[in-house]
Design a protein around this motif. Structure first.
Motif, PDB file in Angstrom:
ATOM      1  N   SER A 161     -21.097  13.102  12.321  1.00 32.40           N
ATOM      2  CA  SER A 161     -20.768  11.672  11.933  1.00 32.40           C
ATOM      3  C   SER A 161     -19.834  11.750  10.590  1.00 32.40           C
ATOM      4  CB  SER A 161     -22.005  10.876  11.827  1.00 32.40           C
ATOM      5  OG  SER A 161     -22.859  11.233  10.866  1.00 32.40           O
ATOM      6  N   GLY A 162     -20.388  12.601   9.678  1.00 30.16           N
ATOM      7  CA  GLY A 162     -19.948  12.606   8.299  1.00 30.16           C
ATOM      8  C   GLY A 162     -18.558  13.382   8.597  1.00 30.16           C
ATOM      9  N   SER A 163     -18.191  14.243   9.361  1.00 30.42           N
ATOM     10  CA  SER A 163     -16.770  14.753   9.306  1.00 30.42           C
ATOM     11  C   SER A 163     -15.811  13.765  10.190  1.00 30.42           C
ATOM     12  CB  SER A 163     -17.129  16.067  10.455  1.00 30.42           C
ATOM     13  OG  SER A 163     -17.903  16.980   9.730  1.00 30.42           O
ATOM     14  N   VAL A 164     -16.426  13.062  11.142  1.00 31.50           N
ATOM     15  CA  VAL A 164     -15.422  12.018  11.877  1.00 31.50           C
ATOM     16  C   VAL A 164     -15.337  11.095  10.848  1.00 31.50           C
ATOM     17  CG1 VAL A 164     -15.794  10.047  13.508  1.00 31.50           C
ATOM     18  CG2 VAL A 164     -16.588  12.398  14.114  1.00 31.50           C
ATOM     19  N   GLU A 165     -16.195  10.703   9.734  1.00 29.62           N
ATOM     20  CA  GLU A 165     -15.557   9.666   8.956  1.00 29.62           C
ATOM     21  C   GLU A 165     -14.615  10.227   7.968  1.00 29.62           C
ATOM     22  OE1 GLU A 165     -16.550   5.906   6.978  1.00 29.62           O
ATOM     23  OE2 GLU A 165     -17.274   6.766   9.135  1.00 29.62           O
ATOM     24  N   THR A 166     -14.642  11.379   7.633  1.00 29.33           N
ATOM     25  CA  THR A 166     -13.804  11.925   6.707  1.00 29.33           C
ATOM     26  C   THR A 166     -12.553  12.158   7.461  1.00 29.33           C
ATOM     27  OG1 THR A 166     -15.481  13.378   5.721  1.00 29.33           O
ATOM     28  CG2 THR A 166     -13.149  14.223   5.473  1.00 29.33           C
ATOM     29  N   VAL A 167     -12.395  12.565   8.706  1.00 27.87           N
ATOM     30  CA  VAL A 167     -11.139  12.500   9.274  1.00 27.87           C
ATOM     31  C   VAL A 167     -10.297  11.334   9.410  1.00 27.87           C
ATOM     32  CG1 VAL A 167     -10.153  13.224  11.498  1.00 27.87           C
ATOM     33  CG2 VAL A 167     -11.640  14.680  10.550  1.00 27.87           C
ATOM     34  N   PHE A 168     -11.084  10.237   9.991  1.00 33.48           N
ATOM     35  CA  PHE A 168     -10.681   8.985  10.188  1.00 33.48           C
ATOM     36  C   PHE A 168     -10.399   8.250   8.815  1.00 33.48           C
ATOM     37  CE2 PHE A 168     -12.526   7.624  14.725  1.00 33.48           C
ATOM     38  CZ  PHE A 168     -11.961   8.942  15.106  1.00 33.48           C
ATOM     39  N   THR A 169     -10.888   8.513   8.014  1.00 31.31           N
ATOM     40  CA  THR A 169     -10.609   7.782   6.663  1.00 31.31           C
ATOM     41  C   THR A 169      -9.217   8.489   6.224  1.00 31.31           C
ATOM     42  OG1 THR A 169     -12.796   7.105   6.038  1.00 31.31           O
ATOM     43  CG2 THR A 169     -11.241   7.111   4.340  1.00 31.31           C
ATOM     44  N   LEU A 170      -9.080   9.709   6.374  1.00 29.81           N
ATOM     45  CA  LEU A 170      -7.943  10.273   5.747  1.00 29.81           C
ATOM     46  C   LEU A 170      -6.980   9.844   6.719  1.00 29.81           C
ATOM     47  CD1 LEU A 170      -9.117  13.854   5.048  1.00 29.81           C
ATOM     48  CD2 LEU A 170      -8.524  12.432   3.502  1.00 29.81           C
ATOM     49  N   ILE A 171      -6.941   9.686   8.001  1.00 24.66           N
ATOM     50  CA  ILE A 171      -5.849   8.910   8.685  1.00 24.66           C
ATOM     51  C   ILE A 171      -5.418   7.695   8.282  1.00 24.66           C
ATOM     52  CG2 ILE A 171      -5.226   8.436  11.088  1.00 24.66           C
ATOM     53  CD1 ILE A 171      -6.935  10.666  12.169  1.00 24.66           C
ATOM     54  N   LYS A 172      -6.242   6.919   8.125  1.00 18.02           N
ATOM     55  CA  LYS A 172      -5.917   5.509   7.803  1.00 18.02           C
ATOM     56  C   LYS A 172      -5.302   5.187   6.377  1.00 18.02           C
ATOM     57  CE  LYS A 172     -10.402   3.701   6.401  1.00 18.02           C
ATOM     58  NZ  LYS A 172     -11.573   3.008   6.482  1.00 18.02           N
ATOM     59  N   VAL A 173      -5.861   6.118   5.342  1.00 16.51           N
ATOM     60  CA  VAL A 173      -5.360   6.281   4.090  1.00 16.51           C
ATOM     61  C   VAL A 173      -3.867   6.904   4.031  1.00 16.51           C
ATOM     62  CG1 VAL A 173      -5.385   7.499   1.795  1.00 16.51           C
ATOM     63  CG2 VAL A 173      -7.312   6.628   2.649  1.00 16.51           C
ATOM     64  N   ALA A 174      -3.521   7.937   4.876  1.00 16.17           N
ATOM     65  CA  ALA A 174      -2.259   8.351   5.108  1.00 16.17           C
ATOM     66  C   ALA A 174      -1.193   7.274   5.573  1.00 16.17           C
ATOM     67  CB  ALA A 174      -2.333   9.644   6.219  1.00 16.17           C
ATOM     68  N   ILE A 175      -1.839   6.336   6.509  1.00 20.20           N
ATOM     69  CA  ILE A 175      -1.021   5.312   7.045  1.00 20.20           C
ATOM     70  C   ILE A 175      -0.642   4.388   5.870  1.00 20.20           C
ATOM     71  CG2 ILE A 175      -1.268   3.115   8.656  1.00 20.20           C
ATOM     72  CD1 ILE A 175      -2.649   5.181  10.456  1.00 20.20           C
ATOM     73  N   LEU A 176      -1.451   3.968   5.166  1.00 20.95           N
ATOM     74  CA  LEU A 176      -1.163   3.124   4.107  1.00 20.95           C
ATOM     75  C   LEU A 176      -0.381   3.843   2.984  1.00 20.95           C
ATOM     76  CD1 LEU A 176      -4.599   1.711   3.533  1.00 20.95           C
ATOM     77  CD2 LEU A 176      -2.870   0.394   4.457  1.00 20.95           C
ATOM     78  N   VAL A 177      -0.380   5.135   2.741  1.00 20.98           N
ATOM     79  CA  VAL A 177       0.443   5.715   1.956  1.00 20.98           C
ATOM     80  C   VAL A 177       2.005   5.709   2.498  1.00 20.98           C
ATOM     81  CG1 VAL A 177       1.062   8.035   1.048  1.00 20.98           C
ATOM     82  CG2 VAL A 177      -1.399   7.304   0.750  1.00 20.98           C
ATOM     83  N   VAL A 178       2.144   5.784   3.881  1.00 15.54           N
ATOM     84  CA  VAL A 178       3.516   5.768   4.420  1.00 15.54           C
ATOM     85  C   VAL A 178       3.916   4.227   4.162  1.00 15.54           C
ATOM     86  CG1 VAL A 178       4.570   5.900   6.789  1.00 15.54           C
ATOM     87  CG2 VAL A 178       3.050   7.660   6.108  1.00 15.54           C
ATOM     88  N   PHE A 179       2.963   3.331   4.417  1.00 17.78           N
ATOM     89  CA  PHE A 179       3.387   1.939   4.320  1.00 17.78           C
ATOM     90  C   PHE A 179       4.042   1.686   2.853  1.00 17.78           C
ATOM     91  CE2 PHE A 179       2.074  -2.315   2.587  1.00 17.78           C
ATOM     92  CZ  PHE A 179       2.665  -3.082   3.637  1.00 17.78           C
ATOM     93  N   VAL A 180       3.139   2.232   1.779  1.00 16.28           N
ATOM     94  CA  VAL A 180       3.629   1.833   0.424  1.00 16.28           C
ATOM     95  C   VAL A 180       4.971   2.903   0.268  1.00 16.28           C
ATOM     96  CG1 VAL A 180       2.944   2.636  -1.848  1.00 16.28           C
ATOM     97  CG2 VAL A 180       1.193   1.555  -0.181  1.00 16.28           C
ATOM     98  N   GLY A 181       4.958   4.052   0.587  1.00 14.89           N
ATOM     99  CA  GLY A 181       6.145   4.974   0.553  1.00 14.89           C
ATOM    100  C   GLY A 181       7.323   4.156   1.013  1.00 14.89           C
ATOM    101  N   PHE A 182       7.478   3.730   2.202  1.00 14.29           N
ATOM    102  CA  PHE A 182       8.567   2.866   2.746  1.00 14.29           C
ATOM    103  C   PHE A 182       8.878   1.627   1.859  1.00 14.29           C
ATOM    104  CE2 PHE A 182       7.837   5.385   6.395  1.00 14.29           C
ATOM    105  CZ  PHE A 182       9.374   5.861   6.811  1.00 14.29           C
ATOM    106  N   GLY A 183       7.748   0.664   1.659  1.00 13.52           N
ATOM    107  CA  GLY A 183       7.868  -0.192   1.016  1.00 13.52           C
ATOM    108  C   GLY A 183       8.572  -0.342  -0.615  1.00 13.52           C
ATOM    109  N   PHE A 184       8.180   0.714  -1.261  1.00 12.71           N
ATOM    110  CA  PHE A 184       8.815   0.825  -2.705  1.00 12.71           C
ATOM    111  C   PHE A 184      10.126   1.423  -2.453  1.00 12.71           C
ATOM    112  CE2 PHE A 184       4.248   1.193  -4.580  1.00 12.71           C
ATOM    113  CZ  PHE A 184       4.281   0.127  -5.340  1.00 12.71           C
ATOM    114  N   THR A 185      10.774   1.914  -1.596  1.00 14.15           N
ATOM    115  CA  THR A 185      12.095   2.234  -1.517  1.00 14.15           C
ATOM    116  C   THR A 185      12.739   1.349  -0.512  1.00 14.15           C
ATOM    117  OG1 THR A 185      11.360   3.832   0.271  1.00 14.15           O
ATOM    118  CG2 THR A 185      11.447   4.785  -1.699  1.00 14.15           C
ATOM    119  N   ALA A 186      12.286   0.214  -0.047  1.00  8.87           N
ATOM    120  CA  ALA A 186      12.919  -0.645   0.715  1.00  8.87           C
ATOM    121  C   ALA A 186      13.993  -1.543   0.109  1.00  8.87           C
ATOM    122  CB  ALA A 186      11.847  -1.492   1.684  1.00  8.87           C
ATOM    123  N   ALA A 187      15.152  -1.684   0.627  1.00 10.06           N
ATOM    124  CA  ALA A 187      15.928  -2.534  -0.042  1.00 10.06           C
ATOM    125  C   ALA A 187      15.320  -4.150  -0.372  1.00 10.06           C
ATOM    126  CB  ALA A 187      17.415  -2.687   0.932  1.00 10.06           C
TER     127      ALA A 187
END
Length: 476
Positions: A161-187
């Motif tokens: 259960s701890g491993s699942v929590e780690t993997v899933f949390t890293l995935i959603k953080v990565a999604i938010l990082v992608v959102f932030v990356g595109f946002g800061f560079t958006a016209a």
């Protein structure tokens, strides 16, 4: 399911796992649904709302870190209060936390279902949105399925259960990082959206109700302390996990809110309400292979967010019940470790039953605010515990001691009480009723123990073989 109490909880979680439990709960669905609501209340100053909430919760985080290093026992705030205050106070603390975590679990399960349905419609119907009012039976079925799956995982293995929590949390953080990356560079990203910070119709006073609305997004680091005995080298790793998860969460929140306001504007973001982040993503993000457009990516992240938050509270609620059972303040079987799987299986299943009943029968949206109130009250008591423990046991071993004591716990008490003022009187009334019921339950359990010839919880626990002493752990 047979179990007995001869084993201690197994220390199978590392620093990363403990950190992800905190981040998994904090970076839950809140960041996706509360950002637009905060912008509606506070305008561009929504960025200050999340920053100030980060400061407020850090004061209490310092108290949790010090107490966890001094009292390395599972159960979170309940375990600390049980060490410092009397039986009734500690019971009511556990009673509040157990309820709050279980209700939060039902909320997360019900939040997962519509997001999952929306994701299916986007991928399999060419972006056609899911029906606004999906069949209740489908929503309920998906919610119960999510609870059942994660409960089974937790009952079988803490490490899994701890491993699942780690993997899933890293995935959603990565999604938010992608959102932030595109946002800061958006016209369309513009700092002009923050000028003025308080436009017409908004004042600094608006920060307080907006902080009360979004504070629930910062409840989660406390979950780390519920699994203390299952973390390697807890005296060091629990405080580290608390601070890392808090810092990382505040940074992620701050960046996401800046991008959302900077691209969509506070007015439009506020008008979008709970779908604000998805609307912002749709406005600037390109289509990503496999994942699709920005809106689909955010909904994908919301699915993982609700699952990780649900898994975190399954872990937390069961550990509170386990700790209370071990101390003789709930049924002794709650405090037992399964002979084969090394998990508090009975406590996990009991917590799951309440979550399921909440999904099926309780007006969950209405009592969800009660969960927030109980977290605020529990934070007040934890801060008070630090002060009392410092006074009564000044020479106690504390591998971590907060700086500038007693300023942080005093500020933690004052600010948490202040936020509680903005919770409705109806919610406070429900809280008083639940605590009153807790007093009755505590009295009934004490009477039952007296009738069995033992008024001391520890004696009964010893007799029934459920007093599981925590074994000293070797430092890494």
């Amino acid at each position: 399911m047979s179990s007995h109490g001869e084993r201690s909880p197994e220390a199978s979680l590392g620093l990363l796992d403990a950190t992800m439990i905190g981040m998994g709960a904090m970076i839950g669905a809140g960041i996706f649904v509360l950002t637009g609501l905060a912008a509606k209340t506070a305008g561009p100053a929504a960025i200050l709302v999340f920053a100030l909430n980060g400061v407020v919760t850090t004061f209490t985080g310092l108290s949790y870190a010090e107490l966890a290093s001094a009292i390395p026992r599972s159960g979170g705030g309940y375990a600390f209060v049980n060490e410092v205050f009397g039986d009734l106070v500690s019971f009511l603390m556990g009673w509040m936390l157990w309820f709050a975590y279980m209700i939060a679990g039902a909320l997360y399960a019900l939040g997962f279902a519509p997001n999952f349905l929306e994701l299916l419609h986007i991928y399999f119907q060419g972006g056609v949105p899911a029906p606004e009012h999906a069949a209740t039976v489908i929503i309920t079925g998906l919610a119960l399925g999510a609870v059942a799956l994660l409960v089974l995982l937790n009952a079988l293995s803490t490490a899994a259960s701890g491993s699942v929590e780690t993997v899933f949390t890293l995935i959603k953080v990565a999604i938010l990082v992608v959102f932030v990356g595109f946002g800061f560079t958006a016209a369309r990203f513009s700092g002009a959206e923050f000028q003025p910070m308080f436009p017409a119709g908004h004042t600094p006073i608006d920060l307080l109700p907006a902080m009360g609305l979004t504070f629930i997004a910062f409840e989660g680091y406390d979950l780390i302390t519920t699994v203390t005995e299952e973390v390697k080298n807890p005296r060091k790793n629990i405080p580290r996990a608390i601070f890392i998860s808090l810092l990382a969460t505040v940074i992620v929140y701050f960046a996401v809110v800046i991008v959302a306001i900077g691209t969509l504007g506070a007015e439009e973001l506020g008008a979008a309400g709970e779908t604000g982040i998805a609307e912002a993503a749709k406005s600037f993000m390109p289509s990503i292979p496999v994942l699709g457009g920005g809106e689909a990516l955010i909904i994908f992240g919301a699915v993982f967010s609700t699952l990780t938050a649900l898994n975190a509270v399954v872990i937390a609620s069961s550990r509170v019940a386990f700790s209370m059972g071990r101390e003789g303040q709930l049924l002794p079987r709650f405090g037992q470790i399964h002979y084969k799987y090394g998990t508090p299986a009975v406590a996990i299943l009991a917590s799951a039953v309440v979550m399921v009943l909440s999904v099926l029968f309780i007006p969950i949206r209405q009592v969800g605010n009660l969960s927030s109130l109980f977290f605020l009250l529990s934070f007040v008591v934890v801060n008070a515990s630090v002060i009392r423990l410092r006074r009564e046991r000044p020479n106690m071993t504390r591998p971590y001691e907060m700086p500038f004591y007693p300023v942080p716990p005093v500020l933690g008490i004052v600010l948490n009480v202040l936020l509680g003022v903005f919770i409705s009187w109806q919610t406070w009334a429900l809280g008083v009723v639940w605590l009153g019921l807790g007093v009755v339950v505590h009295w009934s359990l004490e009477r039952a123990k007296e009738r069995r010839g033992s008024g001391a919880p520890s004696t009964e626990a010893d007799a029934s073989g459920t007093d599981i002493q925590m074994q000293p752990q070797q430092e890494d």
